[in-house]
Structure formats: C-alpha cells, structure tokens
Design an enzyme around this catalytic site. Structure first.
Site, PDB file in Angstrom:
ATOM      1  N   ARG A   1      -5.110  13.130   5.757  1.00  0.00           N
ATOM      2  CA  ARG A   1      -5.032  13.697   4.428  1.00  0.00           C
ATOM      3  C   ARG A   1      -6.416  14.042   3.913  1.00  0.00           C
ATOM      4  O   ARG A   1      -7.381  13.359   4.236  1.00  0.00           O
ATOM      5  CB  ARG A   1      -4.377  12.700   3.456  1.00  0.00           C
ATOM      6  CG  ARG A   1      -2.934  12.399   3.804  1.00  0.00           C
ATOM      7  CD  ARG A   1      -2.332  11.426   2.820  1.00  0.00           C
ATOM      8  NE  ARG A   1      -3.199  10.276   2.610  1.00  0.00           N
ATOM      9  CZ  ARG A   1      -3.350   9.659   1.444  1.00  0.00           C
ATOM     10  NH1 ARG A   1      -2.720  10.071   0.381  1.00  0.00           N
ATOM     11  NH2 ARG A   1      -4.146   8.612   1.344  1.00  0.00           N
TER      12      ARG A   1
ATOM     13  N   SER B   1      -8.920   4.364   9.956  1.00  0.00           N
ATOM     14  CA  SER B   1      -8.213   3.096  10.193  1.00  0.00           C
ATOM     15  C   SER B   1      -8.091   2.754  11.684  1.00  0.00           C
ATOM     16  O   SER B   1      -6.988   2.646  12.228  1.00  0.00           O
ATOM     17  CB  SER B   1      -6.854   3.133   9.518  1.00  0.00           C
ATOM     18  OG  SER B   1      -7.026   3.343   8.141  1.00  0.00           O
TER      19      SER B   1
ATOM     20  N   ASP C   1      -8.658   1.114   5.187  1.00  0.00           N
ATOM     21  CA  ASP C   1      -7.757   1.277   4.040  1.00  0.00           C
ATOM     22  C   ASP C   1      -7.749   0.078   3.087  1.00  0.00           C
ATOM     23  O   ASP C   1      -7.609   0.234   1.881  1.00  0.00           O
ATOM     24  CB  ASP C   1      -6.330   1.597   4.512  1.00  0.00           C
ATOM     25  CG  ASP C   1      -5.825   0.650   5.595  1.00  0.00           C
ATOM     26  OD1 ASP C   1      -6.565  -0.287   5.977  1.00  0.00           O
ATOM     27  OD2 ASP C   1      -4.703   0.838   6.070  1.00  0.00           O
TER      28      ASP C   1
END
Length: 469
Positions: free
Chosen positions: A71, A140, A193
């Site tokens: 994203r 991540s 995250d």
C-alpha cells in the site's frame, strides 16, 4: 466426555498460572535485553527514539509492504494531536514473478507505483515539492536494524524468495529505486507494523507505552529506557528511551499450559520449536487446534457419524469460522451445523454435540486470550506499570500512585472476535486487580502499519516543521 475433560484440564489458566507467565515474560525480556541470543525473545532495537507527539505538520508518505499486497499512503498532518487532516491510500498486488525475481525489479515496481501516486498529489500537475519528501517504510520481514531508517534483510517469509536481497540494506534499495525514478524522496523510518501501531497510538494519546498486534500472527513492542538496554552499551538517545520490538511470538515458558494438540501442531509446522507463544494465541492457529480436538473425538467415538476425510486436512477450519461457531447464539446452533456441514462435511449432528463443539472453541479461545493478557501484563511489569511498585513493593500497594497507562492494540482477533476480547479484558483485571486495572487502557488503533509509518517519517524527519502547504 474424556477428551473434553482432558482438554479443559490441559488448557487451565488459573490466575496463579497467569502470574507465573507474567513473571516469565518479565524475566525473558530482561535476558533478551542483556545479551544477543540471551532469550527466546529477540528484543530487537528499532532506533525509534522519537514517537510522534501530535505536533507534526505537513505531508508525509508511507509504503507498507507486508505480504502479497503493498500500500502507498499520503497523510496530511495539521499540528494538533489527532488532527490527521487527510489521508489517501492505494493498494496494489505484487505480481507473482516479482516475488522471486531480483531486488531491482521489485523496488523499481514499488517506486513506479509511488511515483504515479505522488503525481496525483497536485491533481495531475507536477508535484509541488518545495523540498524532499520523507517516507515511512513498513517492511514486515525479519530485519536487523542498523538505524531508524536502515536495516539488513535477514530472510524472506510469506512466499518471497529474492536471493540477491538477503543481507542487503532495505532502505538503501528503496532509496536507489526512488532516485532512478527521479523522485525527491528518502526513507526517514524503516519499521515493522507493531512499531507503526505504537507510533499511531502515541500520536493520539501520549500515555501510550506499548503496542500489541493479535491477528493472524502476533507481536508486541514497547518504549524502554535506553539505559536498560544492556546489550548495547553506550547507546544514547536524546529522549532517553527507545522502542524495542520484542518479537514476542517466539516467547516460551514451561508455565504455558501446553496440550498434546499444541505439540502435534508444532511438530507438523514448517517452523517446529519456533513461535511457541504465537501458536497458542494467534488467529493463524486457533482454528486448527479446535480441528485437532474434533478429529480426535471422531476417532475415539462415533458422535460425528462416519469419519470425514476433511477433518484430517490441516488449517481447513480457519479461525473466523471457529469464532462464528463460538459466537452462534441461535437456540438450535444453526451456524455451527452449517459450518460443520459445509466445511468439515459432517452432517446431521445432534444439538448436544453442536454444544460440545462450541465448548471446545470456548476452551481454546479462552486460553489464548488469557495468555495474551498475561503477556501484556508482563510488559507492564517490566516497565513498572503493573502497580507492583517494583523495588518498593514492601510498601502497601495502595500507597502507589498508578499512572494512566495505554496499550495500543490492533489485529482482527482482538477487534472482530468479541469473546476473545472479553476474555482478555477479564484476565487483565484478574491479574492486576481492579484498582490497578482501571488505570490500564487498551485502545484500538486503525492502520498502524500505514498511518503509523507516515507519522514516524514525520517525527524522524530532517525537517522539524513542514512549511509546505
């Protein structure tokens, strides 16, 4: 029934047991901070020493690469706590061939997407950058952090296998791709995250001291005093603190109530003897523990009728389905019957047996939620926020002024599974006692891995105040 009774006994989490888990978490945290490899907890340094304060202003970008999607976000900050003026998000799938290609191809693809996104900032006109933009990058995957904006990739997970990237500096790979595209941007923060969740929590509420994610997987991070990080002597930060990424999914203690189902699940997993805590509390595994119990019942009795081959298929019962059965409040348990029939191909199960299934889900979920609560209290104990008063515990507990303490929390298991959330809160109160528990607040944040990363770019920006309108 024998199998159920044995499961209930094996999953027992009395308050006494939970307090032993709290103490074990505290001890392991100390050990992991004292030396590299000193504990199952990695206690990784993030070099994040400036959590967002709410005063940040300007436009910041974030990139979130956590799996097969990535994203791009743009966040506009107004300089007052909780005033995220505007945010735009774009999600894109990563083409399969790029997941196993070269690092240049992957990062060029990401930089191109970012470029297209940036060009929309000025409604199609050239981007109105007066100065270089700062970017937060949530990556991540296992990384050995070198600074707040750089780290070496230790290994790929989640289907990625770009060989030439292992051991390379992640921030630099992205920075080079941005330069190749002619984008005046730089990575200001490279984070995972959980750290993003803590940043977002702290932006909204300055009393936030830790963050926990309990979704498919699980992890936690918290703000530690720099002088308590013994394995990094001479470490100085202006704030006197640093965020430590615990990687708590790998926590282990002999006090964890482990059953034969957990042992089998671990033995048949791709990472045996690893992520022991995660395998007992996270969404990836709870449904499969329930399946294993049901399978054993079906082998030892005929209450489910003829044996269904589906029951032997690992991970066929996903945790959302298990939660739907657990929370079925219809008098006839029609949802339980539907899932048994559609997913496990077990039909015509009498109500009494459907109730048994709900009970199994309850036992497994309750244990998971209560252990997660013990983990959270373990963190609070380590930083002196559990009301025990640490060294001064000779004093009466009521003398101790307990500070308001916020834990940011994300993840579908907590946010979407009501029973799990209620059991976790109940255990938190039992362990801490009501007087202390009322000062501990769990706050759900939304999108730490996106917005949180943009906020970290802002708090670690080379420009303290953004004058660009």
């Amino acid at each position: 029934m024998g199998v159920l009774r044995e499961l209930e006994d094996g999953c027992e989490t009395t308050v006494g047991r939970l307090r032993q888990v709290v103490d074990a978490m505290d001890v392991e945290m100390h050990a992991g901070l004292a030396s590299e490899g000193g504990s199952k907890l990695k206690m990784l340094l993030t070099f994040v020493d400036n959590l967002p304060s709410g005063n940040e202003k300007g436009t910041y970008y974030a990139l979130d690469l956590g799996g097969t999607n990535f994203r791009v976000l743009r966040v506009q900050l107004g300089g007052f706590r909780s005033s995220i003026l505007d945010k735009d998000v774009e999600r894109q799938a990563i083409p399969q061939h790029l997941m196993t290609g070269t690092s240049k191809d992957l990062f060029d693809f990401i930089a191109s997407s970012l470029q297209q996104f940036v060009e929309k900032e000025g409604n199609g006109s050239a981007p109105s950058f007066v100065r270089r933009r700062d970017l937060g990058f949530t990556f991540s995957f296992p990384v050995k952090q070198l600074s707040v904006s750089s780290g070496l990739l230790i290994k790929w997970t989640k289907g990625f296998a770009i060989e030439d990237m292992v051991g390379k500096e992640v921030g630099e790979c992205l920075d080079q791709a941005l330069t190749r595209k002619g984008l005046d941007m730089r990575v200001a923060a490279l984070v995972n995250d959980t750290v993003g969740t803590l940043a977002l929590g702290h932006y909204h509420d300055a009393d936030t001291v830790a963050a926990v994610i309990i979704g498919t997987g699980t992890n936690a991070c918290y703000l530690e005093r720099t002088d308590a990080i013994i394995k990094c002597q001479g470490l100085l930060t202006t704030s006197g603190g640093m965020v430590v990424n615990m990687e708590w999914g790998n926590f282990w203690s002999s006090y964890l109530p482990r059953t034969s189902y957990d042992i089998d699940l671990d033995r048949n997993s791709p990472n045996p003897n690893d992520q022991g805590f995660e395998k007992m509390i996270s969404g990836m595994y709870l449904g499969d523990i329930v399946r294993r119990v049901v399978l054993r019942m079906s082998q030892e009795s005929d209450i489910f009728g003829p044996a269904s081959p589906r029951l032997s298929r690992r991970f066929i019962l996903r945790t959302p389905l298990m939660a739907a059965m657990h929370e079925d409040d219809s008098p006839e348990l029609t949802e339980v019957a539907r899932i048994l029939k559609d997913v496990l191909e077990i039909s015509d199960v009498p109500l009494k047996v459907r109730k048994l299934i709900v009970r199994i889900c309850d036992v497994v979920t309750r244990r998971a939620a209560r252990l997660a609560a013990a983990g959270i209290v373990g963190i609070l104990k380590k930083i002196g926020r559990d009301g025990s008063g640490g060294i001064t515990s000779g004093r009466n507990r009521s003398d101790i002024k307990m500070r308001r303490t916020v834990v940011a929390i994300e993840g579908s298991l907590y946010t979407s599974y009501t029973m799990f959330r209620e059991y976790l809160h109940e255990a938190l109160t039992e362990i801490l006692g009501e007087d202390i528990a009322q000062h501990v607040i769990l706050k759900v944040t939304e999108d730490g891995s996106g917005i949180g990363a943009a906020l970290l770019a802002a708090s670690h920006s080379s420009y303290t105040v953004d004058t660009v309108q």
